[in-house]
Design an enzyme around this catalytic site. Structure first.
Site: not given
Length: 262
Positions: A144, A157
């Site tokens: 990401s 995350y």
């Protein structure tokens, strides 16, 4: 050059929707047989049926909760018993949480770490020897743009995706002479169910891309003569990721915190 995968088999995790189902459709279109895993059996079977009908390929489905310890090795054992060898592995399964750590549910973040980090490593280690032996496919780990700086408000995350990026780039170097194409795919905000699970669109920094646009980026990387060790999807996301790496750490931290927490 467009890479084709006829006669090979690709294993895709988190394949029932979003990036996973789009990966499945694209690899099916390039001739690959598929093994698809996800927790949602009905959604998985629907994806598999459509791909069999559209492309005449073999699609095996496995309903698995990859956040369980040892699930990747379990999948490998099950496929080996069926005589299925994997040439391409796409580690797409994962999810995010958005709250200050002190407010997070310990059980949920343990599952987040298990799925985003431990399962990815476990599955990669289980299938890497046979993928290296054929050298005909790819290992794609979905990271990401959150991997490029700490993300206050999404600390677990962001850290999990930083691990995925670092881990994959190291593997790309370890396997650079094997013929296996290894890279980390780093999408920004994408129109998938990710934000439904997250519970908020507030963390969507920059222009939302479609799943198709993100997979276009991945396939362009595969089609290059030399596959990069990591690739960011979207021009704006590449600019932001580059800035995050070049700015003083405290500035990129402050910018990320403001973007996610506002």
């Amino acid at each position: 050059m467009t890479m084709t995968y006829t006669g090979t088999t690709a294993l895709i995790t988190g394949a029932s929707s979003g990036l996973g189902s789009e990966f499945a459709a694209r690899f099916a279109a390039r001739g690959a047989n598929l093994v698809l895993t996800a927790r949602r059996t009905e959604r998985l079977e629907e994806v598999a049926r459509k791909l069999r009908d559209a492309h005449g390929i073999s699609v095996t489905t496995l309903s698995k909760d990859l956040s369980r310890p040892g699930a990747g090795a379990e999948i490998h054992e099950e496929l080996t018993d069926r005589g299925i060898r994997i040439d391409t592995l796409i580690n797409n399964a994962g999810f995010g949480t958005r709250s200050p750590l002190v407010e997070e549910d310990p059980t949920v973040i343990a599952s987040e770490i298990s799925l985003n980090v431990a399962a990815l490593v476990d599955t990669t280690r289980a299938f890497l020897p046979e993928m290296l032996s054929t050298g005909k496919g790819a290992l794609i780990n979905v990271a990401s743009t959150a991997a490029f700086q700490p993300v206050p408000g999404m600390a677990v995350y962001g850290a999990s995706k930083a691990f995925v990026l670092s881990f994959t780039e190291a593997l790309a170097h370890e396997t650079k002479d094997s013929g296996l194409r290894v890279f980390a795919l780093c999408p920004g905000a994408t129109r998938t169910e990710f934000f439904d699970v997250l519970g908020s669109q507030a963390a969507a920094v920059g222009r939302l891309q479609s799943a198709s646009e993100v997979i276009d980026t991945a396939l362009r990387a595969l089609d290059r003569p030399t596959t990069p060790v990591s690739v960011v999807s979207g021009w704006g996301n590449r600019v932001l990721a580059g800035m995050a790496q070049r700015l003083p750490r405290h500035l990129s931290l402050a910018i990320a915190g403001r973007a996610v927490q506002d």
